[in-house]
Design a protein around this motif. Structure first.
Motif, PDB file in Angstrom:
ATOM      1  N   PHE A  84      -1.951   3.511 -15.121  1.00 42.37           N
ATOM      2  CA  PHE A  84      -1.746   4.333 -13.929  1.00 42.37           C
ATOM      3  C   PHE A  84      -2.110   3.630 -12.625  1.00 42.37           C
ATOM      4  N   GLY A 108      -4.541  12.907 -11.107  1.00 41.05           N
ATOM      5  CA  GLY A 108      -3.636  11.909 -10.539  1.00 41.05           C
ATOM      6  C   GLY A 108      -3.709  11.899  -9.017  1.00 41.05           C
ATOM      7  N   THR A 109      -2.548  11.972  -8.372  1.00 37.51           N
ATOM      8  CA  THR A 109      -2.514  11.960  -6.908  1.00 37.51           C
ATOM      9  C   THR A 109      -2.772  13.347  -6.320  1.00 37.51           C
ATOM     10  N   ARG A 113      -4.882   7.619  -3.587  1.00 38.75           N
ATOM     11  CA  ARG A 113      -3.617   8.173  -3.086  1.00 38.75           C
ATOM     12  C   ARG A 113      -3.769   9.663  -2.760  1.00 38.75           C
ATOM     13  N   MET A 131      -5.408   6.348  -8.187  1.00 37.96           N
ATOM     14  CA  MET A 131      -4.783   7.676  -8.097  1.00 37.96           C
ATOM     15  C   MET A 131      -5.571   8.564  -7.125  1.00 37.96           C
ATOM     16  N   ALA A 152       0.156   4.010  -9.035  1.00 40.57           N
ATOM     17  CA  ALA A 152      -0.356   5.045  -8.131  1.00 40.57           C
ATOM     18  C   ALA A 152       0.368   5.042  -6.781  1.00 40.57           C
ATOM     19  N   TRP A 182       3.799   6.772  -6.901  1.00 39.18           N
ATOM     20  CA  TRP A 182       3.900   7.883  -7.867  1.00 39.18           C
ATOM     21  C   TRP A 182       4.589   9.097  -7.239  1.00 39.18           C
ATOM     22  N   ASP A 235     -10.194  12.453 -12.182  1.00 44.67           N
ATOM     23  CA  ASP A 235      -9.281  11.447 -12.720  1.00 44.67           C
ATOM     24  C   ASP A 235     -10.056  10.175 -13.033  1.00 44.67           C
TER      25      ASP A 235
END
Length: 203
Positions: free
Chosen positions: A16, A55-56, A85, A82, A20, A23, A77
């Motif tokens: 990931f 994630g983001t 972001r 990520m 990132a 994404w 996360d």
């Protein structure tokens, strides 16, 4: 029973991390799907909710809207890029962001009313253990939404792979897995436009 390889934390970060940066631009139209997935949790004003593997942070604004200003929203996360972001996108204004492993959460027992988890299950090294850890942090009667903005068939087609009987997210596999991890599956939707498995914390 599973057809996925066990992802160790280092593997997850390696996968990931480099992805990132672009994404969100790769999947620009997922916002409404995330909002609909969050709505399935049935959160109330003032609730405490976790986005596991955030994630983001695409679900964080919808989670914040659902619980209101008095509620608590956490995004956890494993991948620093990520979370970076998520901050760049301003989503840290909706939630507290935590760099942590969802299989070892720094949260007390029964601290949460709900958990939202998008695309998480197939990345857990020990699915049962990871789901049990989420159950530990949620009060009895609290909810878990396992979500993906597209269904299993559409996702498999996107990756150029067939669906296999061993897929963890298939209802016959997922239901007993959840049941053994402290959850009762109450709703299961697997259509092109979304995947949703909604479970209630036992007890």
């Amino acid at each position: 029973m599973t057809d996925h390889h066990a992802d160790r934390p280092d593997d997850v970060r390696a996968f990931f991390g480099p992805r990132a940066a672009d994404w969100d631009t790769k999947f620009p139209d997922d916002g409404p799907a995330y909002a609909a997935g969050v709505a399935e949790l049935g959160l109330q004003e003032g609730d405490r909710v976790l986005d596991a593997g955030c994630g983001t942070g695409r679900a964080l604004p919808a989670l914040r809207t659902a619980v209101g200003p008095r509620g608590t929203v956490l995004g956890v996360d494993l991948t620093p890029e990520m979370l970076h972001r998520a901050v760049r996108a301003g989503r840290d204004r909706s939630a507290g962001l935590l760099l942590a492993d969802v299989t070892r959460l720094p949260l007390p027992d029964g601290a949460l009313d709900g958990v939202f988890a998008a695309g998480l299950v197939s990345h857990l090294p020990d699915s049962a253990g990871g789901l049990a850890e989420l159950a530990r942090t949620v009060r009895p009667g609290g909810r878990l939404a396992l979500f993906h903005p597209i269904g299993r068939a559409a996702l498999a087609a996107r990756k150029g792979r067939p669906i296999t009987p061993g897929d963890l997210r298939a209802e016959p596999n997922l239901r007993p897995l959840l049941a053994g991890s402290g959850w009762d599956l109450v709703r299961y939707v697997d259509e092109d436009a979304r995947y949703l498995a909604l479970a209630v914390r036992q007890g």
